[in-house]
Design a protein around this motif. Structure first.
Motif, PDB file in Angstrom:
ATOM      1  N   ALA A 104       0.837  -1.208   0.000  1.00  0.00           N
ATOM      2  CA  ALA A 104       0.000   0.000   0.000  1.00  0.00           C
ATOM      3  C   ALA A 104       0.869   1.254   0.000  1.00  0.00           C
ATOM      4  O   ALA A 104       0.567   2.242  -0.681  1.00  0.00           O
ATOM      5  CB  ALA A 104      -0.920  -0.011   1.219  1.00  0.00           C
ATOM      6  N   LYS A 105       1.947   1.199   0.767  1.00  0.00           N
ATOM      7  CA  LYS A 105       2.887   2.330   0.804  1.00  0.00           C
ATOM      8  C   LYS A 105       3.444   2.606  -0.594  1.00  0.00           C
ATOM      9  O   LYS A 105       3.555   3.778  -1.009  1.00  0.00           O
ATOM     10  CB  LYS A 105       4.021   2.036   1.775  1.00  0.00           C
ATOM     11  CG  LYS A 105       5.098   3.122   1.863  1.00  0.00           C
ATOM     12  CD  LYS A 105       6.186   2.722   2.850  1.00  0.00           C
ATOM     13  CE  LYS A 105       7.221   3.828   3.014  1.00  0.00           C
ATOM     14  NZ  LYS A 105       7.915   4.184   1.763  1.00  0.00           N
ATOM     15  N   LEU A 111       2.432   8.232  -6.149  1.00  0.00           N
ATOM     16  CA  LEU A 111       1.551   9.318  -6.582  1.00  0.00           C
ATOM     17  C   LEU A 111       2.239  10.668  -6.447  1.00  0.00           C
ATOM     18  O   LEU A 111       2.973  10.913  -5.493  1.00  0.00           O
ATOM     19  CB  LEU A 111       0.267   9.312  -5.741  1.00  0.00           C
ATOM     20  CG  LEU A 111      -0.595   8.048  -5.820  1.00  0.00           C
ATOM     21  CD1 LEU A 111      -1.740   8.153  -4.811  1.00  0.00           C
ATOM     22  CD2 LEU A 111      -1.141   7.838  -7.222  1.00  0.00           C
ATOM     23  N   ASP A 112       1.957  11.558  -7.376  1.00  0.00           N
ATOM     24  CA  ASP A 112       2.423  12.935  -7.287  1.00  0.00           C
ATOM     25  C   ASP A 112       1.742  13.616  -6.102  1.00  0.00           C
ATOM     26  O   ASP A 112       0.589  13.293  -5.762  1.00  0.00           O
ATOM     27  CB  ASP A 112       2.077  13.677  -8.588  1.00  0.00           C
ATOM     28  CG  ASP A 112       2.600  15.107  -8.604  1.00  0.00           C
ATOM     29  OD1 ASP A 112       3.764  15.298  -8.986  1.00  0.00           O
ATOM     30  OD2 ASP A 112       1.830  16.008  -8.215  1.00  0.00           O
ATOM     31  N   HIS A 113       2.427  14.564  -5.471  1.00  0.00           N
ATOM     32  CA  HIS A 113       1.862  15.210  -4.282  1.00  0.00           C
ATOM     33  C   HIS A 113       0.611  16.027  -4.608  1.00  0.00           C
ATOM     34  O   HIS A 113      -0.148  16.388  -3.709  1.00  0.00           O
ATOM     35  CB  HIS A 113       2.903  16.096  -3.601  1.00  0.00           C
ATOM     36  CG  HIS A 113       3.232  17.347  -4.367  1.00  0.00           C
ATOM     37  ND1 HIS A 113       4.098  17.359  -5.454  1.00  0.00           N
ATOM     38  CD2 HIS A 113       2.810  18.631  -4.208  1.00  0.00           C
ATOM     39  CE1 HIS A 113       4.192  18.592  -5.919  1.00  0.00           C
ATOM     40  NE2 HIS A 113       3.426  19.380  -5.193  1.00  0.00           N
ATOM     41  N   ARG A 114       0.360  16.305  -5.895  1.00  0.00           N
ATOM     42  CA  ARG A 114      -0.836  17.055  -6.282  1.00  0.00           C
ATOM     43  C   ARG A 114      -1.971  16.146  -6.750  1.00  0.00           C
ATOM     44  O   ARG A 114      -3.025  16.633  -7.164  1.00  0.00           O
ATOM     45  CB  ARG A 114      -0.480  18.039  -7.404  1.00  0.00           C
ATOM     46  CG  ARG A 114       0.464  19.165  -6.982  1.00  0.00           C
ATOM     47  CD  ARG A 114       1.008  19.901  -8.172  1.00  0.00           C
ATOM     48  NE  ARG A 114       1.838  19.026  -9.010  1.00  0.00           N
ATOM     49  CZ  ARG A 114       2.488  19.423 -10.086  1.00  0.00           C
ATOM     50  NH1 ARG A 114       2.410  20.675 -10.472  1.00  0.00           N
ATOM     51  NH2 ARG A 114       3.224  18.569 -10.799  1.00  0.00           N
ATOM     52  N   HIS A 115      -1.755  14.835  -6.672  1.00  0.00           N
ATOM     53  CA  HIS A 115      -2.771  13.898  -7.159  1.00  0.00           C
ATOM     54  C   HIS A 115      -4.064  14.052  -6.358  1.00  0.00           C
ATOM     55  O   HIS A 115      -4.051  14.049  -5.119  1.00  0.00           O
ATOM     56  CB  HIS A 115      -2.250  12.462  -7.033  1.00  0.00           C
ATOM     57  CG  HIS A 115      -3.102  11.459  -7.760  1.00  0.00           C
ATOM     58  ND1 HIS A 115      -2.852  11.081  -9.070  1.00  0.00           N
ATOM     59  CD2 HIS A 115      -4.206  10.771  -7.385  1.00  0.00           C
ATOM     60  CE1 HIS A 115      -3.754  10.196  -9.456  1.00  0.00           C
ATOM     61  NE2 HIS A 115      -4.588   9.993  -8.450  1.00  0.00           N
ATOM     62  N   ASN A 116      -5.199  14.175  -7.054  1.00  0.00           N
ATOM     63  CA  ASN A 116      -6.466  14.399  -6.357  1.00  0.00           C
ATOM     64  C   ASN A 116      -7.620  13.606  -6.965  1.00  0.00           C
ATOM     65  O   ASN A 116      -8.758  14.071  -6.994  1.00  0.00           O
ATOM     66  CB  ASN A 116      -6.803  15.890  -6.318  1.00  0.00           C
ATOM     67  CG  ASN A 116      -7.017  16.479  -7.703  1.00  0.00           C
ATOM     68  OD1 ASN A 116      -6.903  15.787  -8.715  1.00  0.00           O
ATOM     69  ND2 ASN A 116      -7.342  17.767  -7.745  1.00  0.00           N
ATOM     70  N   GLU A 121      -7.487   1.130  -6.671  1.00  0.00           N
ATOM     71  CA  GLU A 121      -6.163   0.812  -6.133  1.00  0.00           C
ATOM     72  C   GLU A 121      -5.788   1.756  -4.992  1.00  0.00           C
ATOM     73  O   GLU A 121      -5.293   1.317  -3.940  1.00  0.00           O
ATOM     74  CB  GLU A 121      -5.114   0.910  -7.244  1.00  0.00           C
ATOM     75  CG  GLU A 121      -3.726   0.466  -6.798  1.00  0.00           C
ATOM     76  CD  GLU A 121      -2.687   0.603  -7.894  1.00  0.00           C
ATOM     77  OE1 GLU A 121      -1.723  -0.186  -7.887  1.00  0.00           O
ATOM     78  OE2 GLU A 121      -2.848   1.489  -8.760  1.00  0.00           O
ATOM     79  N   ILE A 122      -6.047   3.050  -5.174  1.00  0.00           N
ATOM     80  CA  ILE A 122      -5.709   4.029  -4.135  1.00  0.00           C
ATOM     81  C   ILE A 122      -6.581   3.840  -2.908  1.00  0.00           C
ATOM     82  O   ILE A 122      -6.099   3.846  -1.768  1.00  0.00           O
ATOM     83  CB  ILE A 122      -5.843   5.463  -4.684  1.00  0.00           C
ATOM     84  CG1 ILE A 122      -4.825   5.693  -5.803  1.00  0.00           C
ATOM     85  CG2 ILE A 122      -5.667   6.490  -3.569  1.00  0.00           C
ATOM     86  CD1 ILE A 122      -5.015   7.006  -6.540  1.00  0.00           C
ATOM     87  N   ALA A 123      -7.886   3.646  -3.136  1.00  0.00           N
ATOM     88  CA  ALA A 123      -8.805   3.427  -2.004  1.00  0.00           C
ATOM     89  C   ALA A 123      -8.399   2.184  -1.224  1.00  0.00           C
ATOM     90  O   ALA A 123      -8.404   2.181   0.023  1.00  0.00           O
ATOM     91  CB  ALA A 123     -10.237   3.297  -2.517  1.00  0.00           C
TER      92      ALA A 123
END
Length: 359
Positions: A104-105, A111-116, A121-123
């Motif tokens: 998960a890490k 991911l880019d720090h601006r990813h929104n 997969e992220i959830a």
């Protein structure tokens, strides 16, 4: 902290009703405070209680919070993962060792720090992390990191993806309030509070935004200064060497003592009182844990802590006769903010009448 009786309030209302349209001017209320104090949440509550969202926050406005909210969740996860390594030196965290948590890490780190944007997969990665004991050690020590107070509450919903966070999902009114959108520039809106028209002006609280404040100082009826009571143990976002409460106190003093505001009503919101209570009374974090406040009472009593905070802010004002109206608030609590805004309305109306020589 009640300031006026109902009889007095009614008398003020009657006098306001007698004013001509020209006299019944727009009263300008300036919303100031350092970053992350909750100013913008209070601005949102004004819109819910007296503005365009009075009948409920519409679907379009809530939908607009999808990406900022996802950004909050992802950036918070990244900050906590970085904090695991950062806080190990202090013996506060331990490295992740569960294979699922490590996987998960990897997803979040990529991911880019601006990813929104949210995805299965992220959830799934965030759902795994919020259930990992060693990841939660970083959350336990979140005061040393830059993570939203509501992060865990929001992030825990990832286990319900896609019902929560999926393509068709729309944030609730509460999530609309909890979503952090950093204010840049100047935002203003006019509200009708009974017989008063109040122009509320919100400006960014980060250091690089404060140079814009001076352009809003003209014609101000009252200054509504918001300070997060809960941030006595946290470092500043812009400067980790500086305590947030120290910054808020200094900023309040500079505002209260500005010559422009010599005759201006000062209203102090000691915000995030629910988080303050949790830190002081439940988690037992001392008021002087930072070492910055040797005069802080050695107590875990909520009322004593609030009184100390209130006195600290009032002491920053050099004017012996300058009255500061203080309120303890939780910006995300609609009923609490409704009562406080009503008291603020009365204060501002009284000020307007005094300026017009009606009292």
């Amino acid at each position: 902290m009640g300031l006026f009786t109902r009889t007095k309030d009614k008398a003020i209302q009657q006098k306001i009703q007698k004013l001509s349209a020209k006299e019944r001017r727009v009263l300008k209320l300036l919303l100031l405070g350092s970053g992350d104090s909750g100013k913008t949440t209070i601005f949102k509550q004004f819109k819910i209680l007296y503005g365009i969202h009075k009948a409920g926050v519409d679907e379009r406005s809530r939908s607009a919070m999808r990406n900022p909210l996802f950004g909050n969740v992802i950036s918070g996860a990244k900050a906590l993962l970085a904090g695991i390594e950062e806080l190990q030196e202090q013996g506060l965290t331990q490295p992740l060792d569960n294979p699922n948590a490590l996987a998960a890490k990897d997803v979040i780190d990529a991911l880019d720090h601006r990813h929104n944007e949210m995805s299965p997969e992220i959830a799934g990665a965030i759902e795994t992390l919020v259930k990992d004991e060693k990841f939660l050690l970083a959350w336990k020590n979140r005061s040393k990191l830059q993570v939203l107070d509501s992060w865990l509450e929001i992030a825990s919903n990832c286990e319900d993806y896609p019902q929560w966070g999926g393509p068709e999902w729309i944030p609730s009114e509460k999530e609309y309030l909890l979503t952090r959108v950093r204010t840049t520039g100047v935002i203003q809106e006019t509200f009708n509070l009974d017989n008063a028209r109040i122009q509320l002006v919100d400006v960014g609280g980060q250091r690089n935004e404060r140079k814009k404040w001076i352009h809003c100082f003209g014609g101000v009826t009252g200054v509504l200064y918001v300070a997060a009571a809960s941030e006595y143990d946290q470092p500043l976002f812009e400067d980790k060497s500086r305590n947030r409460l120290v910054e808020a106190l200094g900023l309040f003093g500079s505002v209260a003592n500005t010559a422009t505001f010599k005759e201006t009503t000062m209203i102090l919101f000691l915000n995030k009182s629910d988080i303050f209570r949790d830190k002081l009374c439940v988690r037992k974090i001392p008021l002087n844990v930072s070492g910055e406040f040797p005069d802080a009472p050695d107590t875990f009593d909520y009322d004593a802590g609030v009184q100390w905070l209130q006195n600290k802010f009032i002491e920053q004002s050099n004017g012996a006769n300058k009255l500061v109206y203080a309120h303890v608030t939780t910006a995300t609590d609609k009923s609490n903010i409704g009562v406080v805004i009503d008291a603020v309305r009365t204060t501002v109306l009284k000020e307007a009448l005094e300026n017009l020589r009606f009292t």
